[in-house]
Design a protein around this motif. Structure first.
Motif, PDB file in Angstrom:
ATOM      1  N   GLU A   1       0.104  -9.400   2.921  1.00  0.00           N
ATOM      2  CA  GLU A   1       0.324  -8.053   2.383  1.00  0.00           C
ATOM      3  C   GLU A   1      -0.008  -7.000   3.439  1.00  0.00           C
ATOM      4  O   GLU A   1      -0.938  -7.182   4.242  1.00  0.00           O
TER       5      GLU A   1
ATOM      6  N   ASP B   1       1.810  -0.497   4.507  1.00  0.00           N
ATOM      7  CA  ASP B   1       2.971   0.345   4.842  1.00  0.00           C
ATOM      8  C   ASP B   1       3.914  -0.481   5.709  1.00  0.00           C
ATOM      9  O   ASP B   1       3.672  -0.696   6.900  1.00  0.00           O
ATOM     10  N   ILE B   2       5.010  -0.946   5.107  1.00  0.00           N
ATOM     11  CA  ILE B   2       5.871  -1.884   5.824  1.00  0.00           C
ATOM     12  C   ILE B   2       6.688  -1.195   6.925  1.00  0.00           C
ATOM     13  O   ILE B   2       6.968  -1.812   7.959  1.00  0.00           O
TER      14      ILE B   2
ATOM     15  N   LYS C   1       9.588  -6.073  -3.959  1.00  0.00           N
ATOM     16  CA  LYS C   1       8.834  -5.176  -3.080  1.00  0.00           C
ATOM     17  C   LYS C   1       9.411  -5.281  -1.684  1.00  0.00           C
ATOM     18  O   LYS C   1      10.040  -6.286  -1.341  1.00  0.00           O
TER      19      LYS C   1
ATOM     20  N   GLU D   1       5.014  -5.251   1.443  1.00  0.00           N
ATOM     21  CA  GLU D   1       4.279  -4.016   1.132  1.00  0.00           C
ATOM     22  C   GLU D   1       3.793  -4.089  -0.311  1.00  0.00           C
ATOM     23  O   GLU D   1       4.561  -4.383  -1.214  1.00  0.00           O
TER      24      GLU D   1
END
Lengths: 134, 134
Positions: A83, A86-87, A114, A133
């Motif tokens: 995880e 902020d991708i 997601k 994200e």
């Protein structure tokens, strides 16, 4: 950047058999199978106390795990998903560090609805890395 | 029977390079390398919020990951370790279910100084499974 391990994905040739083994032989809690035709897989979640294992079986033509199962007909560990907060930021920072984001380099909507991206296993010592994200 | 995922083990040909990548490119917290000559590996722990990844490099002759790295020279995911409350009970129940415990079938003291056993990947869809008593 890396947060929790969201899941470990295991590709299997027979989802029903694998699900039964994880439930009955290993004594784990497993979900009902969920078909995700837009992602080319059917998935069973093995729910552990701190994370989950996802058992994946190919679904339909051009499944993203078909080539892996051709090379590993018995199945095997396919990827790890971490995880991130902020991708978009993760994608930029990874590309700046020289890592290759698979596909067109942009995050996509993943199987959990997601934003996700996959990183080239050659840049991570043979391990396919997914970032999601959350 | 299965409790938490204790760790995901990744075999790598160059522990220093892998450790640097996980720290600098992926932004993870990594430990100093620890040589475990009695287990034939040097290990770096990648500490995630809910579990850990263990990066393993062969150490000395007859390392248990040497054959894996011959087949996968770039490295790759090697095994998943799950926690169990009672390893002797787990071994009996697994053998009763027809699963093969590697070695002489008895739990050993593992790299974390706790009793462990490994299950044959052919009985678990190509995934090497470690169980550790905690």
């Amino acid at each position: 950047m890396l947060g929790r391990v969201n899941h470990i994905a295991i590709a299997v040739p027979d989802l029903e058999a694998a699900s039964t083994t994880y439930r009955d032989t290993l004594g784990a809690r497993v979900s009902a199978p969920q078909a995700l035709p837009e992602h080319g897989v059917t998935v069973v979640f093995v729910e552990l106390a701190n994370t989950k294992v996802e058992l994946l079986e190919p679904l339909g033509e051009g499944s993203p795990i078909a080539a892996f199962l051709e090379k590993n007909p018995a199945g095997g560990m396919h990827h790890i998903c971490y995880e991130v907060a902020d991708i978009a930021e993760a994608a930029e920072s990874l590309k700046a560090a020289g890592a290759r984001v698979l596909g067109d380099g942009k995050p996509k909507i993943g199987a959990h609805r997601k934003p996700v991206l996959f990183l080239h296993p050659k840049d991570f010592f043979g391990t396919l890395v997914e970032l999601e994200e959350v």
